[in-house]
Motif scaffolding. Structure first.
Motif, short mmCIF file in Angstrom:
data_model
loop_
_atom_site.label_atom_id
_atom_site.label_comp_id
_atom_site.label_asym_id
_atom_site.label_seq_id
_atom_site.Cartn_x
_atom_site.Cartn_y
_atom_site.Cartn_z
N SER A 106 0.81 -1.22 0.00
CA SER A 106 0.00 0.00 0.00
C SER A 106 0.84 1.26 0.00
O SER A 106 0.43 2.30 -0.53
CB SER A 106 -0.93 0.00 1.22
OG SER A 106 -0.18 -0.01 2.42
N SER A 107 2.04 1.19 0.58
CA SER A 107 2.88 2.39 0.67
C SER A 107 3.74 2.60 -0.57
O SER A 107 4.34 3.65 -0.73
CB SER A 107 3.79 2.30 1.90
OG SER A 107 4.70 1.23 1.77
N GLU B 144 2.02 5.22 -2.69
CA GLU B 144 1.96 6.44 -1.88
C GLU B 144 3.30 7.15 -1.86
O GLU B 144 3.36 8.39 -1.94
CB GLU B 144 1.51 6.10 -0.46
CG GLU B 144 0.07 5.62 -0.36
CD GLU B 144 -0.27 5.13 1.02
OE1 GLU B 144 0.62 5.20 1.90
OE2 GLU B 144 -1.41 4.68 1.24
#
Length: 435
Positions: free
Chosen positions: A301-302, A305
């Motif tokens: 998920s990062s 980002e």
């Protein structure tokens, strides 16, 4: 930590999210040298260390020009002078090959340790294997590049330069028939065979790299960073195609130079192409990064980002002038420290802070008596909320503007490689995630 008020909408996403760095990347350790100065304790790092002069190895391989073109007895005096120059240049370039091979070996040792670390994680049943598999695939590419594209080519080209240099020096004493024949062999097919073999090896490797980049860039998954991914992969494909084609042509031309003078004419564009490919690799494709063993793994998920965070920071710093503030004058320096930490610039910041006498006195203790000092981000945050807020703010802003762009560029290139591997492994051609 919540920072209020909001400093700038460009960096709002970076401020509102918690730091993903590990404790190791939010601290820096310095040791005191014999001169009483604190220097950064070097950590393990994968370096973009390819030497620019490596692009000239093919030029050194043409150092036998005079020996092959004026292969006659007696040797003309001007040809003797050209032989001396060409042989000396070829011999000196072996130092470049050895130097680059040593730098490559450092990277290889680090990559092997990283691979063992990732394989050990792969055996843990509770781990999510997807990102680990992507990192292993990137590790395979990095390791192959260091072994095949650098270490092996340095060995082949360096050995070839030694043979050609020896044969060219011997050609200067060509009146001796035994020396004359030995010179013909060393400056002919035997001396040029390592370069020809290297051309075949590099062509095969570039074919693999080009196909890998094609698969990475062909995913149809709907992601924010898809244009960035495709742009990089197109560049890698182009560089691989040119480098592989040049390797084959240069290998054939080097064998042709053993008996035909026009082989050197064919080598001229090949030499130029190698120089260009070397430049593109060092400045547009390759990157430096810290060892995965030190800063740990990021989760899926990062990944996107952090790529988005880097693009926002670049937008923030673009066109920055010394007089303009990154954040409004009334804002806390803690905001800049958070950006520093998330950008992995903590070591660069601490190095700059230790060059400021007033700040260094606080960080290193009374009279700088300690032989080693570890500066934590948490300590800097405390100082930034007290009397050193203005000083830390100025140094932090300077660090972001001057050191940030190169750090973000390297980080972005590495993350895009990981993203490409992840997408090619776990998304099909229609962009649907494989379960």
């Amino acid at each position: 930590m919540e920072i209020t008020p909001d400093p700038d909408p460009v960096i709002r996403p970076a401020i509102n999210k918690s730091l993903s760095d590990t404790a190791g990347s939010c601290s820096a350790t310095f040791i005191r040298n014999s001169k009483g100065q604190y220097i950064l304790q070097q950590s393990q790092k994968f370096e973009n260390s390819l030497l620019a002069s490596v692009g000239l190895l093919e030029l050194a391989n043409a150092g036998d020009f005079a020996a092959n073109v004026w292969n006659e007895i007696p040797v003309p005096k001007f040809a003797v002078a050209l032989m001396a120059i060409g042989a000396t240049a070829a011999l000196l370039m072996t130092y470049v090959a050895v130097w680059d091979a040593r730098l490559s070996w450092r990277n290889i040792r680090l990559l092997r340790k990283e691979r063992q670390y990732l394989l050990a994680i792969r055996t843990q049943p509770e781990k999510n294997f997807q990102l680990v598999d992507a990192l292993l695939e990137v590790n395979r590419w990095e390791l192959g590049t260091e072994i095949i594209d650098r270490l092996m080519m340095d060995a082949l080209m360096g050995f070839g330069c030694v043979l050609l240099s020896t044969g060219t020096f011997m050609a200067m004493g060509g009146r001796n028939r035994a020396v004359f024949h030995a010179s013909n062999l060393l400056s002919g097919y035997i001396g040029n065979s390592p370069a020809a073999l290297g051309g075949v090896v590099i062509a095969v490797w570039c074919c693999y790299v080009g196909m890998r980049a094609y698969h990475h860039g062909s995913t149809q998954a709907d992601i924010i960073s898809k244009p960035l991914l495709r742009q990089r992969m197109y560049l890698v494909q182009l560089q691989s195609f040119i480098s592989g084609t040049t390797g084959i042509v240069a290998g054939l031309a080097s064998m042709l130079t053993s008996t035909r003078w026009y082989g050197y004419v064919i080598l001229i564009p090949c030499i130029c192409s190698f120089v260009v490919c070397n430049y593109v690799w060092r400045n547009r494709i390759a990157y430096s990064r810290k060892s995965i063993n030190e800063f740990g793994l990021i989760d899926e998920s990062s990944l996107l980002e952090e790529l988005e965070f880097i693009s926002r920071l670049r937008l923030l710093v673009r066109g920055q002038t010394p007089g303009r503030q990154l954040i409004p004058e009334g804002q806390s320096a803690v905001i800049l420290l958070e950006i520093i930490a998330k950008s992995r610039l903590i070591e660069a910041l601490c190095s700059r802070l230790l060059r400021k006498a007033d700040i260094a006195a606080v960080l290193t203790g009374a009279n700088g008596a300690r032989n080693a000092v570890t500066i934590e981000l948490s300590h800097l945050i405390v100082l930034a909320t007290q009397g050193l807020s203005t000083a830390i703010r100025e140094v932090a802003q300077e660090c972001i503007i001057e050191d940030g762009p190169s750090q973000w560029q390297d980080r972005e290139r590495h993350l895009v490689e990981v993203l490409g591997s992840y997408m090619s492994c776990y998304y099909d051609k229609e962009g649907i995630e494989c379960k």
